[in-house]
Scaffold this active site. Structure first.
Site, short mmCIF file in Angstrom:
data_model
loop_
_atom_site.label_atom_id
_atom_site.label_comp_id
_atom_site.label_asym_id
_atom_site.label_seq_id
_atom_site.Cartn_x
_atom_site.Cartn_y
_atom_site.Cartn_z
N GLU A 1 -11.23 -4.57 -6.11
CA GLU A 1 -11.25 -3.72 -7.30
C GLU A 1 -11.99 -4.35 -8.47
O GLU A 1 -12.17 -5.57 -8.53
CB GLU A 1 -9.82 -3.37 -7.77
CG GLU A 1 -9.06 -4.47 -8.48
CD GLU A 1 -8.49 -5.54 -7.59
OE1 GLU A 1 -9.05 -6.67 -7.63
OE2 GLU A 1 -7.52 -5.32 -6.88
N ASP B 1 -5.36 -13.92 1.10
CA ASP B 1 -6.30 -12.84 0.77
C ASP B 1 -7.33 -13.32 -0.24
O ASP B 1 -8.50 -12.92 -0.19
CB ASP B 1 -5.55 -11.63 0.22
CG ASP B 1 -4.78 -10.89 1.31
OD1 ASP B 1 -5.30 -10.79 2.43
OD2 ASP B 1 -3.65 -10.44 1.04
P1 NAD Z 1 -3.16 -14.00 -6.22
O1 NAD Z 1 -3.08 -15.20 -5.36
O2 NAD Z 1 -2.33 -13.92 -7.45
O3 NAD Z 1 -2.94 -12.72 -5.28
C1 NAD Z 1 -2.14 -11.72 -5.63
C2 NAD Z 1 -1.56 -11.06 -4.39
O4 NAD Z 1 -2.44 -10.00 -4.03
C3 NAD Z 1 -1.40 -11.92 -3.15
O5 NAD Z 1 -0.09 -11.73 -2.64
C4 NAD Z 1 -2.43 -11.37 -2.17
O6 NAD Z 1 -2.02 -11.48 -0.80
C5 NAD Z 1 -2.47 -9.93 -2.61
N1 NAD Z 1 -3.67 -9.19 -2.21
C6 NAD Z 1 -4.97 -9.48 -2.46
N2 NAD Z 1 -5.76 -8.56 -1.92
C7 NAD Z 1 -4.94 -7.67 -1.30
C8 NAD Z 1 -5.16 -6.47 -0.59
N3 NAD Z 1 -6.39 -5.99 -0.41
N4 NAD Z 1 -4.09 -5.79 -0.13
C9 NAD Z 1 -2.84 -6.24 -0.33
N5 NAD Z 1 -2.56 -7.36 -1.01
C10 NAD Z 1 -3.61 -8.06 -1.49
O7 NAD Z 1 -4.65 -13.77 -6.69
P2 NAD Z 1 -5.96 -13.94 -5.88
O8 NAD Z 1 -5.70 -14.67 -4.61
O9 NAD Z 1 -6.98 -14.43 -6.81
O10 NAD Z 1 -6.28 -12.43 -5.51
C11 NAD Z 1 -6.90 -11.59 -6.42
C12 NAD Z 1 -6.28 -10.24 -6.22
O11 NAD Z 1 -4.97 -10.26 -6.75
C13 NAD Z 1 -6.98 -9.16 -7.00
O12 NAD Z 1 -8.07 -8.62 -6.29
C14 NAD Z 1 -5.87 -8.16 -7.26
O13 NAD Z 1 -5.87 -7.09 -6.36
C15 NAD Z 1 -4.60 -8.94 -7.03
N6 NAD Z 1 -3.79 -8.84 -8.25
C16 NAD Z 1 -2.65 -8.11 -8.17
C17 NAD Z 1 -1.87 -7.90 -9.30
C18 NAD Z 1 -0.63 -7.09 -9.17
O14 NAD Z 1 -0.30 -6.68 -8.03
N7 NAD Z 1 0.06 -6.81 -10.25
C19 NAD Z 1 -2.25 -8.46 -10.53
C20 NAD Z 1 -3.43 -9.19 -10.57
C21 NAD Z 1 -4.20 -9.37 -9.42
#
Ligand code: NAD
Length: 264
Positions: free
Chosen positions: A123, A49
């Site tokens: 987001e 993603d």
């Molecule tokens: P990352 O590799 O740490 O990704 C975090 C996870 O978010 C991965 O498993 C990815 O598949 C999932 N993800 C991303 N977009 C998604 C979506 N639209 N629906 C469902 N899952 C989704 O970090 P990255 O690759 O730089 O991705 C950045 C994203 O990580 C940010 O946009 C944010 O949404 C997400 N994130 C999640 C958390 C959390 O869940 N606590 C914390 C920080 C960031």
């Protein structure tokens, strides 16, 4: 058809990319480009993603997007590496369903009088730059709503509702609904301080204004994150433009949710 590729930087992704490229060239009707200025018709993201988020920020709103995931099932990627033959065949046959996902648009106003306009497909996240409390006055459509104190605030899009927003118990919103969602990260709620402590889903044309009290904050815009000094306020609304996905195979949003969070 002009195709651009955005890849996760690992060996396996590189192997998948070589195979896709070879098979597409064998079919003969594709031209590979590497620059947004070359106006690709299709952007192929190979990775996770995060790779997809990188692709849409690199290439913007003009092309169609499609993804091959080289890890677990991604939210933005439809195809597995063992389906490359079917993928190339689907591309040859053409006629994808074009699905448009809403974005969120925000204006970041800083103390020097500047306004920075940004858009996201997942987001925007606000957190304090240090471990102390983030303090933000929340206005909705120009009216004061609450003062938030806590770890942070997330304004997510419908397609981003399954990402960080879901981890803080926000609602999952179908991407056909043009909305933004405001969710809290660890709000302080006691006799002194109170927030709504629920996620709010706002329709197009409604506006969230976040007046920032901290001298410096961390702002996350999809994958990007930076410390910003002197942010006065951030206004967010449903974006005026959408990101276009080329769906060559049918997998409904709710099936994707089930496969990602419940079971394959
Ligand atoms: P990352 O590799 O740490 O990704 C975090 C996870 O978010 C991965 O498993 C990815 O598949 C999932 N993800 C991303 N977009 C998604 C979506 N639209 N629906 C469902 N899952 C989704 O970090 P990255 O690759 O730089 O991705 C950045 C994203 O990580 C940010 O946009 C944010 O949404 C997400 N994130 C999640 C958390 C959390 O869940 N606590 C914390 C920080 C960031």
């Amino acid at each position: 058809m002009k195709i651009a590729m955005v890849l996760r930087k690992d060996e396996y992704t590189r192997e998948v990319e070589q195979l896709v490229r070879k098979k597409l060239l064998q079919s003969g009707t594709y031209q590979f480009v590497t620059d947004p200025a070359a106006d690709p018709d299709l952007v192929l993201s190979i990775g996770g993603d995060g790779t997809f988020l990188e692709a849409v920020h690199q290439y913007g709103f003009a092309p169609h997007y499609v993804g091959i995931h080289t890890g677990h099932l991604g939210f933005y990627a439809d195809w597995r590496p063992d389906e490359i033959d079917q993928f190339v065949q689907a591309l040859d046959e053409g006629n994808p369903v074009i699905v448009e996902y809403p974005t969120a648009e925000c204006q970041i106003h800083t103390a020097d009088g500047k306004t920075h306009t940004e858009w996201v497909i997942n987001e925007i996240v606000l957190r304090n730059a240090s471990l102390s409390t983030l303090v933000v006055s929340v206005f909705i459509n120009g009216k004061e709503f609450e003062t938030f104190r806590g770890d942070g605030l997330i304004v997510s899009t419908p397609s981003g509702s399954t990402a960080y927003n879901k981890a803080v118990d926000g609602a999952i919103v179908h991407p056909s609904i043009e909305a933004i969602q405001l969710s809290e990260i660890a709000s302080i709620n006691n006799r002194m301080y109170r927030t709504i402590n629920s996620s709010l889903v706002l329709p197009r044309h409604h506006e969230i204004e976040l007046i920032v009290m901290n001298p410096q904050i961390m702002i996350g815009l999809d994958r990007e994150q930076d410390v910003w000094k002197g942010v006065r306020s951030i206004t967010c609304r449903v974006g005026s433009r959408k990101v276009k996905f080329a769906r060559y195979k049918q997998l409904s949003f709710w099936e994707r949710v089930r496969k990602s969070f419940i079971s394959e």
